[in-house]
Enzyme design. Structure first.
Site, short mmCIF file in Angstrom:
data_model
loop_
_atom_site.label_atom_id
_atom_site.label_comp_id
_atom_site.label_asym_id
_atom_site.label_seq_id
_atom_site.Cartn_x
_atom_site.Cartn_y
_atom_site.Cartn_z
N LYS A 71 34.22 -5.39 31.53
CA LYS A 71 33.63 -5.68 30.21
C LYS A 71 33.36 -4.36 29.50
O LYS A 71 32.23 -3.88 29.41
CB LYS A 71 32.36 -6.52 30.37
CG LYS A 71 31.92 -7.24 29.09
CD LYS A 71 30.82 -8.22 29.40
CE LYS A 71 30.27 -8.89 28.14
NZ LYS A 71 31.23 -9.80 27.51
N HIS A 103 39.59 14.21 27.99
CA HIS A 103 39.85 12.91 28.59
C HIS A 103 39.35 12.83 30.04
O HIS A 103 38.99 11.76 30.52
CB HIS A 103 41.35 12.59 28.57
CG HIS A 103 41.85 12.16 27.22
ND1 HIS A 103 41.88 12.99 26.13
CD2 HIS A 103 42.33 10.96 26.78
CE1 HIS A 103 42.35 12.36 25.07
NE2 HIS A 103 42.63 11.12 25.44
N ARG A 127 35.17 17.72 24.14
CA ARG A 127 35.94 16.47 24.18
C ARG A 127 37.12 16.66 25.12
O ARG A 127 38.00 17.48 24.88
CB ARG A 127 36.43 16.11 22.77
CG ARG A 127 37.16 14.77 22.71
CD ARG A 127 37.73 14.50 21.33
NE ARG A 127 38.37 13.19 21.28
CZ ARG A 127 39.63 12.95 21.69
NH1 ARG A 127 40.37 13.93 22.20
NH2 ARG A 127 40.13 11.73 21.61
N GLU A 137 42.35 -16.87 27.82
CA GLU A 137 40.97 -16.95 27.36
C GLU A 137 40.97 -16.67 25.87
O GLU A 137 42.01 -16.38 25.28
CB GLU A 137 40.08 -15.96 28.10
CG GLU A 137 40.47 -14.50 27.89
CD GLU A 137 39.57 -13.53 28.65
OE1 GLU A 137 38.49 -13.94 29.11
OE2 GLU A 137 39.94 -12.35 28.76
N LEU A 140 38.11 -12.09 31.63
CA LEU A 140 36.75 -11.77 32.03
C LEU A 140 36.11 -12.98 32.69
O LEU A 140 36.17 -14.09 32.15
CB LEU A 140 35.92 -11.36 30.80
CG LEU A 140 34.49 -10.94 31.09
CD1 LEU A 140 34.46 -9.60 31.83
CD2 LEU A 140 33.67 -10.85 29.81
N TYR A 173 29.39 -2.99 28.90
CA TYR A 173 28.24 -3.66 28.28
C TYR A 173 28.07 -5.05 28.83
O TYR A 173 28.94 -5.59 29.52
CB TYR A 173 28.41 -3.69 26.76
CG TYR A 173 29.41 -4.72 26.26
CD1 TYR A 173 28.99 -5.93 25.71
CD2 TYR A 173 30.79 -4.49 26.34
CE1 TYR A 173 29.90 -6.88 25.26
CE2 TYR A 173 31.70 -5.41 25.88
CZ TYR A 173 31.26 -6.61 25.34
OH TYR A 173 32.16 -7.56 24.92
N ARG A 188 27.73 -8.44 37.21
CA ARG A 188 28.98 -8.19 36.50
C ARG A 188 28.97 -6.80 35.86
O ARG A 188 29.99 -6.11 35.84
CB ARG A 188 29.22 -9.27 35.44
CG ARG A 188 30.59 -9.17 34.79
CD ARG A 188 30.90 -10.34 33.89
NE ARG A 188 29.99 -10.41 32.75
CZ ARG A 188 30.07 -11.35 31.80
NH1 ARG A 188 31.01 -12.28 31.85
NH2 ARG A 188 29.22 -11.35 30.79
#
Length: 286
Positions: free
Chosen positions: A147, A102, A100, A179, A203, A32, A51
């Site tokens: 991110k 992985h 479902r 951070e 990040l 995101y 990014r």
């Protein structure tokens, strides 16, 4: 919030739906971005989208939209409140699969979503008194440069800070302050602005880079190097930065006053530069 972009269509928020089999829902398998926009002008959209592309590459996905396509989406989302400050949120997941599993789907169809919400103005009182932070051991994974929407560790760390009466948790790994759980970190010592170097354990913030750019233009000495957690309490100033916080002075660390206990002179100088940059961006939209 007036409408949401979802997989090629603009829909009302209550009509924006995804499958329970979406891998973003099941695994946090997505990335995101958050982009502030002032008077309809996104701040450094190209850098944010680069990014995003880097994050997508990090999880093995191709960028689903081009810069012009994203820009068209942003324009429509921001048009509902053209004179207001807003935050754009965009998210890309690996999409849904029949089962479902992985393992990646052989031919994924990404889920692409974007929305805009009003961004409240900074509280002048908060900027005048600064914020409190706490130090916490970094429990996140080793690819913090992606991110990702897999944010549970950061959520727990930020909640720990809130329960301690603090705005943010400064994350410590192997004795180094890296951070915040949702922010980048700056330290001021003897007139020099210091921030940890980019790498997989933090990040690379777009606001961080803008702060360094503005400080460099103002001839403020800059150093990108590791920061030992022990340096924080003895620093002249400490700041945190993020897209929605901008640059925020820290005046308490682990329930003790930091520096003079008030926002420092270098923060005031850089914050003024940042506010001028924002004002120019707004004027360019007129």
């Amino acid at each position: 919030m007036h409408e949401i972009y979802l997989n090629g269509a603009f829909v009302a928020p209550q009509q924006a739906m995804i499958s329970v089999m979406d891998r973003g829902f099941l695994f946090g398998d997505g990335v995101y971005e958050v982009i502030p926009a002032y008077a309809g002008r996104p701040l450094r959209a190209a850098e944010h989208l680069q990014r995003l592309e880097n994050s997508l590459r990090g999880i093995g996905l191709q960028a689903p939209l081009s810069l012009p396509e994203w820009s068209e989406i942003f324009g429509r989302l921001l048009a509902a409140e053209p004179d207001r400050d807003q935050a754009l949120y965009l998210q890309v997941t690996r999409g849904s699969a029949a089962h479902r599993d992985h393992r990646f789907p052989a031919r994924p169809t990404p889920t692409v979503m974007a929305m805009a919400k009003l961004m409240p103005a900074r509280d002048p009182a908060v900027a005048e008194r600064g914020v409190a932070v706490v130090t916490r051991e970094d429990i996140r994974w080793l690819r913090c440069d992606i991110k990702t929407t897999s944010l549970l560790a950061a959520v727990l760390l930020r909640q720990s800070a809130q329960e301690a009466g603090a705005e943010e948790a400064i994350l410590v790994r192997d004795g180094l302050a890296l951070e915040g759980s949702t922010s980048n970190l700056f330290l001021v010592q003897d007139g020099q602005l210091i921030t940890p170097p980019k790498g997989p354990l933090l990040l690379a913030g777009i606001t961080r880079d803008l702060v360094l750019e503005l400080a460099g233009q103002a001839k403020i000495p800059i150093q990108e190097r590791d920061i030992a957690v022990a340096e924080l309490q003895g620093a002249d100033e400490v700041w945190i930065s993020s897209s929605t916080r901008e640059v925020m002075p820290v005046t308490r660390l682990d329930d003790r006053p930091l520096g003079t206990g008030c926002p420092g002179p270098l923060w005031r100088r850089v914050d003024a530069l940042y506010q001028t940059f924002k004002a120019e961006l707004r004027r360019s939209a007129a």
